[in-house]
Motif scaffolding. Structure first.
Motif, PDB file in Angstrom:
ATOM      1  N   ASP A 124       0.883  -1.142   0.002  1.00 47.02           N
ATOM      2  CA  ASP A 124      -0.013   0.017  -0.025  1.00 47.02           C
ATOM      3  C   ASP A 124       0.980   1.279  -0.022  1.00 47.02           C
ATOM      4  N   THR A 125       0.390   2.433  -0.217  1.00 49.05           N
ATOM      5  CA  THR A 125       1.074   3.565   0.072  1.00 49.05           C
ATOM      6  C   THR A 125       0.289   4.658   0.774  1.00 49.05           C
ATOM      7  N   LYS A 126      -0.011   4.083   1.981  1.00 45.55           N
ATOM      8  CA  LYS A 126      -0.915   4.964   2.898  1.00 45.55           C
ATOM      9  C   LYS A 126       0.128   5.513   3.688  1.00 45.55           C
ATOM     10  N   GLU A 127       0.845   6.263   3.499  1.00 47.60           N
ATOM     11  CA  GLU A 127       1.813   7.035   4.198  1.00 47.60           C
ATOM     12  C   GLU A 127       1.503   8.541   4.478  1.00 47.60           C
ATOM     13  N   PHE A 128       1.823   9.039   5.844  1.00 49.31           N
ATOM     14  CA  PHE A 128       1.321  10.029   6.486  1.00 49.31           C
ATOM     15  C   PHE A 128       1.199  11.340   5.439  1.00 49.31           C
ATOM     16  N   ASN A 129       2.531  11.791   4.907  1.00 53.81           N
ATOM     17  CA  ASN A 129       2.278  12.780   4.020  1.00 53.81           C
ATOM     18  C   ASN A 129       1.330  12.751   2.755  1.00 53.81           C
ATOM     19  N   LEU A 130       1.454  11.414   2.345  1.00 52.04           N
ATOM     20  CA  LEU A 130       0.419  11.390   1.176  1.00 52.04           C
ATOM     21  C   LEU A 130      -1.321  11.147   1.481  1.00 52.04           C
ATOM     22  N   TYR A 131      -1.360  10.475   2.632  1.00 49.13           N
ATOM     23  CA  TYR A 131      -2.888  10.103   2.787  1.00 49.13           C
ATOM     24  C   TYR A 131      -3.440  11.498   3.549  1.00 49.13           C
ATOM     25  N   GLN A 132      -2.892  12.518   3.994  1.00 48.13           N
ATOM     26  CA  GLN A 132      -3.642  13.623   4.524  1.00 48.13           C
ATOM     27  C   GLN A 132      -4.330  14.238   3.590  1.00 48.13           C
ATOM     28  N   ASP A 133      -3.697  14.242   2.328  1.00 45.98           N
ATOM     29  CA  ASP A 133      -4.343  15.227   1.257  1.00 45.98           C
ATOM     30  C   ASP A 133      -4.382  14.342  -0.070  1.00 45.98           C
ATOM     31  N   LEU A 134      -5.388  13.362   0.044  1.00 43.85           N
ATOM     32  CA  LEU A 134      -5.387  12.433  -1.281  1.00 43.85           C
ATOM     33  C   LEU A 134      -5.469  13.067  -2.605  1.00 43.85           C
ATOM     34  N   LEU A 135      -6.167  14.164  -2.795  1.00 41.54           N
ATOM     35  CA  LEU A 135      -6.511  14.915  -3.831  1.00 41.54           C
ATOM     36  C   LEU A 135      -5.384  15.767  -4.320  1.00 41.54           C
ATOM     37  N   ALA A 136      -4.754  16.336  -3.414  1.00 39.23           N
ATOM     38  CA  ALA A 136      -3.476  16.844  -3.964  1.00 39.23           C
ATOM     39  C   ALA A 136      -2.339  16.187  -4.160  1.00 39.23           C
ATOM     40  N   SER A 137      -2.118  14.823  -3.417  1.00 39.72           N
ATOM     41  CA  SER A 137      -1.114  13.968  -3.878  1.00 39.72           C
ATOM     42  C   SER A 137      -1.321  13.226  -5.047  1.00 39.72           C
ATOM     43  N   ARG A 138      -2.654  13.048  -5.506  1.00 33.07           N
ATOM     44  CA  ARG A 138      -2.932  12.721  -6.830  1.00 33.07           C
ATOM     45  C   ARG A 138      -2.695  13.487  -7.786  1.00 33.07           C
ATOM     46  N   PHE A 139      -3.022  14.849  -7.698  1.00 31.44           N
ATOM     47  CA  PHE A 139      -2.737  15.765  -8.751  1.00 31.44           C
ATOM     48  C   PHE A 139      -1.148  15.883  -8.916  1.00 31.44           C
ATOM     49  N   LEU A 140      -0.425  15.783  -7.838  1.00 32.18           N
ATOM     50  CA  LEU A 140       1.129  15.806  -7.987  1.00 32.18           C
ATOM     51  C   LEU A 140       1.570  15.018  -9.165  1.00 32.18           C
ATOM     52  N   TYR A 141       1.048  13.730  -8.948  1.00 34.41           N
ATOM     53  CA  TYR A 141       1.616  12.599  -9.677  1.00 34.41           C
ATOM     54  C   TYR A 141       0.809  12.521 -11.511  1.00 34.41           C
ATOM     55  N   ASP A 142      -0.252  13.549 -11.336  1.00 30.72           N
ATOM     56  CA  ASP A 142      -0.721  13.661 -12.622  1.00 30.72           C
ATOM     57  C   ASP A 142      -0.425  14.958 -13.472  1.00 30.72           C
ATOM     58  N   CYS A 143       0.140  15.912 -12.796  1.00 29.39           N
ATOM     59  CA  CYS A 143       0.194  17.100 -13.387  1.00 29.39           C
ATOM     60  C   CYS A 143       1.208  17.204 -14.314  1.00 29.39           C
ATOM     61  N   GLY A 144       2.398  16.504 -14.365  1.00 36.41           N
ATOM     62  CA  GLY A 144       3.515  16.780 -15.171  1.00 36.41           C
ATOM     63  C   GLY A 144       4.676  17.567 -14.595  1.00 36.41           C
ATOM     64  N   VAL A 145       4.506  17.892 -13.426  1.00 37.50           N
ATOM     65  CA  VAL A 145       5.586  18.760 -12.583  1.00 37.50           C
ATOM     66  C   VAL A 145       7.065  17.848 -12.450  1.00 37.50           C
ATOM     67  N   PRO A 146       8.020  18.269 -12.685  1.00 41.12           N
ATOM     68  CA  PRO A 146       9.096  17.499 -12.443  1.00 41.12           C
ATOM     69  C   PRO A 146       9.097  17.073 -11.084  1.00 41.12           C
ATOM     70  N   LEU A 147       9.371  15.725 -10.643  1.00 43.15           N
ATOM     71  CA  LEU A 147       8.991  15.324  -9.474  1.00 43.15           C
ATOM     72  C   LEU A 147      10.189  14.249  -9.206  1.00 43.15           C
ATOM     73  N   ILE A 148      11.089  14.502  -8.073  1.00 38.67           N
ATOM     74  CA  ILE A 148      11.786  13.556  -7.300  1.00 38.67           C
ATOM     75  C   ILE A 148      11.167  13.080  -6.289  1.00 38.67           C
ATOM     76  N   ASN A 149      10.637  11.951  -6.276  1.00 47.01           N
ATOM     77  CA  ASN A 149       9.885  11.138  -5.037  1.00 47.01           C
ATOM     78  C   ASN A 149      10.706  10.178  -4.210  1.00 47.01           C
ATOM     79  N   ILE A 150      10.709  10.502  -3.039  1.00 45.59           N
ATOM     80  CA  ILE A 150      11.404   9.675  -2.213  1.00 45.59           C
ATOM     81  C   ILE A 150      10.740   8.952  -1.230  1.00 45.59           C
ATOM     82  N   PRO A 151      10.381   7.454  -1.594  1.00 43.14           N
ATOM     83  CA  PRO A 151       9.331   6.892  -0.770  1.00 43.14           C
ATOM     84  C   PRO A 151       9.767   6.831   0.616  1.00 43.14           C
TER      85      PRO A 151
END
Length: 300
Positions: free
Chosen positions: A163-190
């Motif tokens: 799963d990816t139910k991590e605190f930073n991510l699950y607090q704001d699901l809508l914003a988190s999903r948009f981050l992965y969808d919007c095409g901004v250059p993203l360095i993601n550190i899980p």
């Protein structure tokens, strides 16, 4: 896109411009990350720090969490004799309810101003170590900043994690999903599966942090107070991974992947037609801590 996304996902070179978006009061790792960044001025020009919302047992709600984080940032700066004027900004008082109503917080508006002032060859690196609400609000208000920034976010779990139910991510699901969808250059550190071995102990910190400095003593006392019994106890200082990546990308192994799809069940789904992001897969725990300890003892 009018810019080269793959080029933006390359490791940073030279001294870079940075803003930090942090839920500083939430745990103990944000405090370490903020101090680590401010003690790394040879590599990072920190232009602003933004208070992010959070809601758990340490706050009465996201607005209270943001305000407590704002105060914690100012406390750290006072200990380091750094002025907060035009440097620390309040962020969102809640989480996104829909994409049509972003939060026009001080933090979001300052991020837009600094991003739009960036040239094509000098992007603004946005270190996000909390809920991503402030950053996504800024993108929604001014979409053009996607071409001006690189987001380095500690969020979610490894792509193979169940799963990816991590605190930073699950607090704001809508914003988190948009981050992965919007095409901004993203360095993601899980978190789980990547940063989860970035462990330290009270005895190690006491051995390697200068207790004669005000901020060193503050970090030690904050860590000590986070847990009642430190016998055989270790704690992950998650957030310093983002700072370490910008200081020396060889400490954080990464690979370019197609941006995953974040589901309502807080799991990853995959589509090989999606845009690329850079995902961390492993990190050099010892190299990161060695560098941070040196800087917390006044070395460079």
């Amino acid at each position: 896109m009018t810019f080269n996304l793959f080029k933006r996902l390359e490791a940073p070179k030279g001294k870079i411009r940075v803003v930090i978006d942090t839920d500083t009061y939430n745990e103990v790792d944000d405090q370490f990350a903020v101090v680590y960044a401010l003690q790394s001025q040879d590599k990072l020009n920190v232009e602003a720090i933004y208070a992010a919302p959070f809601f758990n047992e340490r706050s009465q709600g996201p607005a209270d969490g943001m305000e407590k984080s704002f105060n914690e940032i100012n406390k750290i700066l006072a200990l380091m004799n750094i002025s907060r004027e035009n440097f620390v900004f309040r962020g969102s008082t809640g989480y996104l309810e829909d994409l049509a109503h972003p939060y026009r917080s001080e933090a979001a508006m300052d991020l837009i101003e600094k991003a739009m002032a960036s040239s094509d060859d000098d992007p603004l690196y946005v270190v996000a170590i909390g809920a991503i609400t402030n950053v996504v609000s800024a993108i929604l208000i001014q979409p053009e900043i996607v071409h001006k920034i690189v987001v380095v976010w500690l969020g979610g779990h490894a792509l193979y994690w169940p799963d990816t139910k991590e605190f930073n991510l699950y607090q704001d699901l809508l914003a988190s999903r948009f981050l992965y969808d919007c095409g901004v250059p993203l360095i993601n550190i899980p978190c789980m599966g990547v940063c989860s071995h970035l462990l330290t102990t009270l005895s190690e910190l006491e051995a390697h942090i200068d207790r004669t400095s005000k901020v060193g003593q503050f970090l030690l006392e904050t860590f000590k107070g986070y847990h009642e019994d430190h016998y055989a106890y270790s704690k992950v200082i998650w957030d310093i991974s983002t700072i370490a990546y910008l200081i020396n990308p060889t400490w954080v192994e990464t690979k370019v992947v197609h941006s995953p799809i974040l589901t309502d069940q807080f799991t990853w789904s995959f589509d090989l037609s999606r845009h690329p992001i850079r995902m961390a897969t492993f990190l050099n725990r010892d190299g990161i801590y060695k560098d941070m300890f040196k800087k917390l003892c006044g070395e460079r």
